[in-house]
Design a protein around this motif. Structure first.
Motif, PDB file in Angstrom:
ATOM      1  N   ASN A  55       0.834  -1.209   0.000  1.00 12.76           N
ATOM      2  CA  ASN A  55       0.000   0.000   0.000  1.00 12.76           C
ATOM      3  C   ASN A  55       0.861   1.249   0.000  1.00 12.76           C
ATOM      4  N   GLY A  56       0.464   2.213  -0.818  1.00 13.80           N
ATOM      5  CA  GLY A  56       1.182   3.484  -0.862  1.00 13.80           C
ATOM      6  C   GLY A  56       2.478   3.439  -1.656  1.00 13.80           C
ATOM      7  N   ALA A  57       2.711   2.324  -2.382  1.00 15.47           N
ATOM      8  CA  ALA A  57       3.989   2.169  -3.108  1.00 15.47           C
ATOM      9  C   ALA A  57       4.091   3.093  -4.312  1.00 15.47           C
ATOM     10  N   GLY A  58       2.928   3.531  -4.851  1.00 14.30           N
ATOM     11  CA  GLY A  58       2.962   4.421  -6.012  1.00 14.30           C
ATOM     12  C   GLY A  58       2.291   3.842  -7.247  1.00 14.30           C
ATOM     13  N   LYS A  59       1.602   2.714  -7.093  1.00  8.21           N
ATOM     14  CA  LYS A  59       0.996   2.032  -8.245  1.00  8.21           C
ATOM     15  C   LYS A  59      -0.087   2.896  -8.913  1.00  8.21           C
ATOM     16  N   SER A  60      -1.009   3.410  -8.097  1.00 11.54           N
ATOM     17  CA  SER A  60      -2.090   4.231  -8.677  1.00 11.54           C
ATOM     18  C   SER A  60      -1.535   5.505  -9.282  1.00 11.54           C
ATOM     19  N   THR A  61      -0.532   6.079  -8.630  1.00 13.63           N
ATOM     20  CA  THR A  61       0.102   7.284  -9.171  1.00 13.63           C
ATOM     21  C   THR A  61       0.661   6.988 -10.562  1.00 13.63           C
ATOM     22  N   CYS A  62       1.301   5.836 -10.685  1.00 11.58           N
ATOM     23  CA  CYS A  62       1.873   5.434 -11.970  1.00 11.58           C
ATOM     24  C   CYS A  62       0.764   5.329 -13.021  1.00 11.58           C
TER      25      CYS A  62
HETATM   26  N1  LIG Z   1      -3.192  13.426  -5.343  1.00  6.47           N
HETATM   27  C1  LIG Z   1      -2.329  13.171  -4.358  1.00  6.47           C
HETATM   28  N2  LIG Z   1      -1.917  14.150  -3.528  1.00  6.47           N
HETATM   29  C2  LIG Z   1      -1.024  13.908  -2.545  1.00  6.47           C
HETATM   30  N3  LIG Z   1      -0.475  12.702  -2.311  1.00  6.47           N
HETATM   31  C3  LIG Z   1      -0.848  11.678  -3.104  1.00  6.47           C
HETATM   32  C4  LIG Z   1      -1.788  11.847  -4.171  1.00  6.47           C
HETATM   33  N4  LIG Z   1      -1.966  10.643  -4.789  1.00  6.47           N
HETATM   34  C5  LIG Z   1      -1.171   9.774  -4.143  1.00  6.47           C
HETATM   35  N5  LIG Z   1      -0.506  10.382  -3.140  1.00  6.47           N
HETATM   36  C6  LIG Z   1       0.480   9.760  -2.233  1.00  6.47           C
HETATM   37  O1  LIG Z   1       1.437   9.113  -3.034  1.00  6.47           O
HETATM   38  C7  LIG Z   1       1.856   7.886  -2.427  1.00  6.47           C
HETATM   39  C8  LIG Z   1       1.601   6.751  -3.387  1.00  6.47           C
HETATM   40  O2  LIG Z   1       0.196   6.539  -3.460  1.00  6.47           O
HETATM   41  P1  LIG Z   1      -0.490   5.564  -4.501  1.00  6.47           P
HETATM   42  O3  LIG Z   1      -1.963   5.723  -4.332  1.00  6.47           O
HETATM   43  O4  LIG Z   1       0.083   5.783  -5.842  1.00  6.47           O
HETATM   44  O5  LIG Z   1      -0.042   4.140  -3.952  1.00  6.47           O
HETATM   45  P2  LIG Z   1      -0.594   2.700  -4.315  1.00  6.47           P
HETATM   46  O6  LIG Z   1       0.597   1.842  -4.488  1.00  6.47           O
HETATM   47  O7  LIG Z   1      -1.542   2.782  -5.427  1.00  6.47           O
HETATM   48  O8  LIG Z   1      -1.362   2.291  -2.978  1.00  6.47           O
HETATM   49  P3  LIG Z   1      -2.652   1.325  -2.769  1.00  6.47           P
HETATM   50  O9  LIG Z   1      -2.173  -0.065  -3.014  1.00  6.47           O
HETATM   51  O10 LIG Z   1      -2.975   1.564  -1.326  1.00  6.47           O
HETATM   52  O11 LIG Z   1      -3.712   1.786  -3.716  1.00  6.47           O
HETATM   53  C9  LIG Z   1       1.057   7.755  -1.131  1.00  6.47           C
HETATM   54  O12 LIG Z   1       1.873   8.210  -0.081  1.00  6.47           O
HETATM   55  C10 LIG Z   1      -0.121   8.667  -1.356  1.00  6.47           C
HETATM   56  O13 LIG Z   1      -0.600   9.189  -0.138  1.00  6.47           O
END
Ligand SMILES: Nc1ncnc2c1ncn2[C@@H]1O[C@H](COP(=O)(O)OP(=O)(O)OP(=O)(O)O)[C@@H](O)[C@H]1O
Length: 273
Positions: A55-62
């Motif tokens: 969780n929070g690794a950056g997958k959704s951001t990517c």
């Molecule tokens: N719009 C945003 N504004 C500020 N911080 C963000 C934003 N989107 C993501 N983050 C932060 O960036 C980091 C990566 O988040 P992300 O959602 O990409 O992780 P993830 O791997 O998809 O997690 P999960 O498996 O929980 O969905 C986290 O610390 C999150 O809080």
């Protein structure tokens, strides 16, 4: 994989040219937080490439950068000759990049057939005027699209639900309808954000089989973010592992699974959750 694939293969509508997706040194910062830190990976044409991590690794951001929802702070994403990081979402979609979201996004009251027809909007040649005037050319074009919609619905196994309101389908079938809608765009690259989350074991197996079938019969590339490791290991041709925004491993599923850095990242998550 093949033994699970009960659906008929879906014939490609026409020969698709699928280039590689090249992610290079991709960096995304939010205020003080680095969500992605110089991440690189390549999605080979016609492969399933999983992006995993705690969780929070950056997958959704990517994913949000690949689909144009977020702007990268640095680095590049090339899809063939196109640089995606400077494009808005609709231009990226026009290049044949389709995305399905973690949460359900179909209009609940429209029939499944009409929802899937929305997916074909990008491919519709007839203008609103010809369609509104009910010209024969418009009727012909609509028939062709409706037939392709039926073919794709049959492929994902929801053909018998085409005339039901999308919102009346069980959850797993709504997710399959979303996958069908994305396929109706005739994409060259499909971004799947946790496609089996919330599904029963049976629905998971079926969805994994459908995804494998999409790769094998359509030859399109798929980027998959998924927490279900069974599905990732069975489906993916290659896996990129992120942790705290950094790439900690990249390669074939079996190699990545045994990588000490990956094991540490996941054990760390278990210890803290
Ligand atoms: N719009 C945003 N504004 C500020 N911080 C963000 C934003 N989107 C993501 N983050 C932060 O960036 C980091 C990566 O988040 P992300 O959602 O990409 O992780 P993830 O791997 O998809 O997690 P999960 O498996 O929980 O969905 C986290 O610390 C999150 O809080």
């Amino acid at each position: 994989m093949t033994e699970d694939h009960t659906a008929a293969d879906v014939p490609p509508q026409e020969e698709v040219d699928v280039p590689a997706l090249e992610v290079r040194e991709l960096t995304v910062r939010f205020a003080g937080l680095t969500a992605l830190d110089a991440v690189s990976f390549t999605v080979g044409p016609g492969t399933v490439h999983a992006v995993i991590g705690p969780n929070g690794a950056g997958k959704s951001t990517c994913f949000n950068v690949l689909s144009g929802v977020y702007r990268a702070t640095g680095g590049s994403v090339r899809f063939g000759e196109h640089e995606l990081t400077a494009m808005p979402p609709h231009r990226i979609a026009d290049l044949g990049v389709a995305r399905i979201f973690q949460n359900l996004a179909l209009p609940p009251r429209a029939t499944v057939a009409d929802s899937l027809m929305l997916g074909r909007h990008r491919l519709t040649r007839t203008g609103f005027l010809a369609a509104g005037l009910r010209l024969p050319s418009a009727a012909r074009e609509e028939r062709v699209h409706r037939e392709r919609v039926r073919e794709i619905a049959a492929f994902v196994g929801i053909e018998h639900q085409l005339h039901a309101p999308a919102g009346s389908l069980p959850y797993g079938q709504q997710k399959l309808a979303e996958l069908a809608r994305a396929l109706c765009m005739e994409p060259r690259l499909l971004l799947l954000d946790e496609p089996v989350a919330g599904m029963t074991a049976d629905e998971r197996r079926r969805t994994a089989a459908v995804i494998a079938g999409v790769r094998d019969s359509l030859g399109i590339s798929i980027v998959l973010v998924e927490h279900d490791m069974g599905v990732v290991m069975r489906l993916a041709d290659a896996v990129t592992v992120l942790d705290f925004g950094r790439r900690i491993a990249d390669g074939a599923p079996a190699a990545v699974q045994n990588d000490p850095a990956v094991v540490r990242a996941y054990l760390g998550e278990e210890a803290t959750s």
